[in-house]
Design an enzyme around this catalytic site. Structure first.
Site, PDB file in Angstrom:
ATOM      1  N   GLY A 129       1.014  -1.120   0.148  1.00  0.00           N
ATOM      2  CA  GLY A 129       0.384  -0.180   0.356  1.00  0.00           C
ATOM      3  C   GLY A 129       1.021   1.252   0.147  1.00  0.00           C
ATOM      4  O   GLY A 129       1.749   1.535  -0.331  1.00  0.00           O
ATOM      5  N   GLU A 130       0.062   2.181   0.364  1.00  0.00           N
ATOM      6  CA  GLU A 130       1.219   3.739  -0.106  1.00  0.00           C
ATOM      7  C   GLU A 130       0.262   4.400   0.854  1.00  0.00           C
ATOM      8  O   GLU A 130      -0.709   4.665   1.352  1.00  0.00           O
ATOM      9  CB  GLU A 130       0.566   4.781  -1.426  1.00  0.00           C
ATOM     10  CG  GLU A 130       1.527   5.612  -1.766  1.00  0.00           C
ATOM     11  CD  GLU A 130       2.099   5.739  -2.353  1.00  0.00           C
ATOM     12  OE1 GLU A 130       2.861   5.366  -3.290  1.00  0.00           O
ATOM     13  OE2 GLU A 130       2.777   6.031  -2.302  1.00  0.00           O
ATOM     14  N   GLY A 131       1.362   4.844   1.811  1.00  0.00           N
ATOM     15  CA  GLY A 131       1.137   5.709   2.981  1.00  0.00           C
ATOM     16  C   GLY A 131       1.215   7.384   3.203  1.00  0.00           C
ATOM     17  O   GLY A 131       1.441   7.124   1.456  1.00  0.00           O
TER      18      GLY A 131
ATOM     19  N   MET B  44       4.184   9.001   4.311  1.00  0.00           N
ATOM     20  CA  MET B  44       5.215   8.641   3.901  1.00  0.00           C
ATOM     21  C   MET B  44       6.031   7.674   2.856  1.00  0.00           C
ATOM     22  O   MET B  44       7.070   8.270   2.169  1.00  0.00           O
ATOM     23  CB  MET B  44       6.259   8.671   5.471  1.00  0.00           C
ATOM     24  CG  MET B  44       5.410   9.086   6.564  1.00  0.00           C
ATOM     25  SD  MET B  44       5.445  11.132   6.226  1.00  0.00           S
ATOM     26  CE  MET B  44       7.709  10.581   7.067  1.00  0.00           C
TER      27      MET B  44
ATOM     28  N   VAL C 156       4.823   1.120   1.159  1.00  0.00           N
ATOM     29  CA  VAL C 156       5.073  -0.108   2.400  1.00  0.00           C
ATOM     30  C   VAL C 156       4.810  -1.332   1.607  1.00  0.00           C
ATOM     31  O   VAL C 156       3.732  -1.747   0.858  1.00  0.00           O
ATOM     32  CB  VAL C 156       4.229  -0.091   2.647  1.00  0.00           C
ATOM     33  CG1 VAL C 156       4.519  -1.649   4.081  1.00  0.00           C
ATOM     34  CG2 VAL C 156       3.602   1.289   3.819  1.00  0.00           C
TER      35      VAL C 156
ATOM     36  N   LYS D 261       8.583  -0.032   5.115  1.00  0.00           N
ATOM     37  CA  LYS D 261       8.163   1.643   4.268  1.00  0.00           C
ATOM     38  C   LYS D 261       9.430   2.099   4.077  1.00  0.00           C
ATOM     39  O   LYS D 261      10.824   1.895   4.465  1.00  0.00           O
ATOM     40  CB  LYS D 261       7.804   2.321   5.477  1.00  0.00           C
ATOM     41  CG  LYS D 261       6.902   3.374   4.986  1.00  0.00           C
ATOM     42  CD  LYS D 261       5.977   4.228   6.356  1.00  0.00           C
ATOM     43  CE  LYS D 261       4.675   3.593   6.722  1.00  0.00           C
ATOM     44  NZ  LYS D 261       4.514   3.981   7.670  1.00  0.00           N
TER      45      LYS D 261
ATOM     46  N   ASP E 152      -2.598   9.709  15.482  1.00  0.00           N
ATOM     47  CA  ASP E 152      -3.083   9.550  14.067  1.00  0.00           C
ATOM     48  C   ASP E 152      -3.979   8.578  13.772  1.00  0.00           C
ATOM     49  O   ASP E 152      -3.834   7.740  12.813  1.00  0.00           O
ATOM     50  CB  ASP E 152      -2.440   9.453  12.752  1.00  0.00           C
ATOM     51  CG  ASP E 152      -2.373   9.880  11.673  1.00  0.00           C
ATOM     52  OD1 ASP E 152      -4.142  10.535  11.103  1.00  0.00           O
ATOM     53  OD2 ASP E 152      -2.247   9.911  10.360  1.00  0.00           O
TER      54      ASP E 152
HETATM   55  P1  AMP Z   1       0.775   3.370   5.871  1.00  0.00           P
HETATM   56  O1  AMP Z   1       2.304   4.012   5.625  1.00  0.00           O
HETATM   57  O2  AMP Z   1       1.563   2.757   7.600  1.00  0.00           O
HETATM   58  O3  AMP Z   1      -0.586   4.131   5.400  1.00  0.00           O
HETATM   59  O4  AMP Z   1       0.600   2.149   5.013  1.00  0.00           O
HETATM   60  C1  AMP Z   1      -0.031   1.613   4.506  1.00  0.00           C
HETATM   61  C2  AMP Z   1      -0.205   0.924   4.043  1.00  0.00           C
HETATM   62  O5  AMP Z   1      -0.116  -0.886   3.645  1.00  0.00           O
HETATM   63  C3  AMP Z   1      -1.613   0.302   4.721  1.00  0.00           C
HETATM   64  O6  AMP Z   1      -2.693   1.203   4.743  1.00  0.00           O
HETATM   65  C4  AMP Z   1      -1.465  -1.389   4.802  1.00  0.00           C
HETATM   66  O7  AMP Z   1      -2.460  -1.899   3.809  1.00  0.00           O
HETATM   67  C5  AMP Z   1      -0.029  -1.821   4.718  1.00  0.00           C
HETATM   68  N1  AMP Z   1       0.779  -1.814   5.464  1.00  0.00           N
HETATM   69  C6  AMP Z   1       1.246  -0.793   6.238  1.00  0.00           C
HETATM   70  N2  AMP Z   1       1.957  -1.516   7.257  1.00  0.00           N
HETATM   71  C7  AMP Z   1       2.516  -2.639   7.335  1.00  0.00           C
HETATM   72  C8  AMP Z   1       2.524  -3.940   8.302  1.00  0.00           C
HETATM   73  N3  AMP Z   1       3.834  -3.816   8.904  1.00  0.00           N
HETATM   74  N4  AMP Z   1       2.368  -5.329   7.728  1.00  0.00           N
HETATM   75  C9  AMP Z   1       1.275  -5.213   6.290  1.00  0.00           C
HETATM   76  N5  AMP Z   1       0.498  -4.039   5.599  1.00  0.00           N
HETATM   77  C10 AMP Z   1       0.965  -3.213   6.104  1.00  0.00           C
END
Ligand code: AMP
Length: 376
Positions: A84-86, A88, A91, A106, A200
């Site tokens: 996914g994409e957060g 920052m 991931v 990440k 958050d």
């Molecule tokens: P974030 O940048 O933390 O918002 O992460 C973006 C996306 O990556 C999230 O919505 C999850 O789908 C996936 N993700 C983040 N951290 C993890 C993790 N530790 N294990 C599995 N999926 C993750």
């Protein structure tokens, strides 16, 4: 600026697959999102979302972009899937070669990696996670810089985020919500005891594993409680506390309880507590609108759950209580709901629903409220 992304987009424009206007439009959206403190998005993902490029083209370009930006080469790890994409960066699921195990990595977006503030925020997340050790918090494994690519290695949670579940199926089952709420209350209690505020808490930051364990992730906005010099950063408008929305210089751990309350509201009803045409209207409602009731949205919800969520959504932080008490209180509500469910007559005996039986003062003779069909 991500040079590799710009080069790929220029190629598409040259080939006539995109117009300069389409590119300009998404650049403007990207700028607006980041000026609102919202999730950083790549131009490619915005183009795909707006239908300017199809999924296959997007996947192919994204792969090329990652390769060009070095995101696919982190010493000691083999990147497997993009999860996914957060805010920052992206991931990835990866394999840690030394220990032969799956991890999540990440990778700070290349454009943000050149910006000191974002690098600091990324390191804040890494250090915050490193201070914590709790089943309900995604644990940190490593942080580093591989040829200019900044990355954070974390425990991999095999499952979905609460945001994914809400998007797929709307409101969630009450007991399931309370189980998640209890685990989040424990996670927050642990973080708060370490003087760390998440800032958050939201559905996208709660991962649910296949075994039903809820894990809080993304401490990207976390700050030590004692270090409040730069506490004005905003979280997501849908779940933001009034004190964070106002930009109060000093917010404390009770901001997380409000955001958890807003998250629970969304999980129980299928929508966030306040909706409006834009972010500022949502922010205004967090500041001044009456606290909404989950019971008004769904009369089958237990009044104790309603009271708990309303209390968390209090404008006054003092009324919200503490995470530890919340976890204990949820335990009591869960016990009551389970007891009521067990005493419920077999289907067909038709006397009273679980929801009606558990309501204080409810009589067996009262008509059972119609239980809305829950998807999950
Ligand atoms: P974030 O940048 O933390 O918002 O992460 C973006 C996306 O990556 C999230 O919505 C999850 O789908 C996936 N993700 C983040 N951290 C993890 C993790 N530790 N294990 C599995 N999926 C993750």
């Amino acid at each position: 600026m991500d040079a590799s992304e710009d080069a790929l987009i220029a190629e598409l424009v040259e080939a006539g697959q995109l117009t300069a206007e389409q590119v300009e439009e998404v650049r403007e959206i990207q700028g607006r999102l980041s000026s609102m403190g919202l999730k950083a998005r790549t131009l490619l993902s915005l183009l795909q979302e707006r239908g300017a490029i199809d999924q296959d083209t997007y996947d192919d370009l994204e792969r090329r972009r990652r390769r060009a930006s070095g995101g696919e080469q982190i010493a000691g790890y083999r990147l497997l899937d993009r999860l996914g994409e957060g805010a920052m960066g992206a991931v990835y699921k990866a394999r840690q070669l030394s220990l032969d195990r799956e991890v999540a990595i990440k990778v700070l977006s290349p454009d943000l990696a050149q910006d000191d503030e974002h690098v600091q925020r990324f390191l804040t997340e890494a250090r915050a996670v490193a201070r914590l050790n709790h089943t309900n918090i995604i644990s940190g494994i490593d942080v580093g810089d591989s040829g200019g690519v900044r990355y954070l290695v974390m425990e991999y949670a095999d499952g979905l985020t609460v945001a994914d579940l809400l998007e797929r199926g709307g409101a969630m089952d009450e007991e399931r919500v309370l189980h998640v709420a209890q685990q989040m209350a424990r996670a927050l209690d642990h973080a708060h005891k370490a003087n760390l505020i998440h800032r958050d808490v939201k559905p996208a930051n709660i991962l649910l594993t296949k075994d039903g364990v809820a894990k809080l992730s993304d401490f990207g906005l976390a700050r030590l409680e004692l270090d409040d010099a730069d506490a004005r950063r905003m979280g997501t408008p849908d779940y933001i506390s009034p004190e964070q929305a106002r930009g109060d210089a000093k917010v404390d751990e009770r901001t997380d309880l409000y955001s958890l309350g807003a998250t629970l509201f969304h999980m129980l009803t299928g929508r966030p507590p306040y909706v409006g045409p834009d972010a500022s209207s949502v922010l205004a409602q967090h500041l001044t609108a009456a606290v909404p009731s989950v019971l008004e949205e769904d009369p089958t919800i237990d009044p104790r759950t309603d009271a708990l969520v309303s209390r968390l959504l209090s404008k006054d932080p003092a009324a919200r209580g503490r995470a530890k008490e919340l976890a204990e209180e949820i335990e009591e509500v869960l016990k009551a709901l389970q007891a009521a469910r067990l005493s419920e007559p077999m289907p067909g005996a038709g006397v009273v629903s679980r929801a009606a039986a558990s309501k204080p003062g409810a009589s067996a003779a009262a008509p059972a409220p119609v239980r809305r069909r829950r998807r999950r």
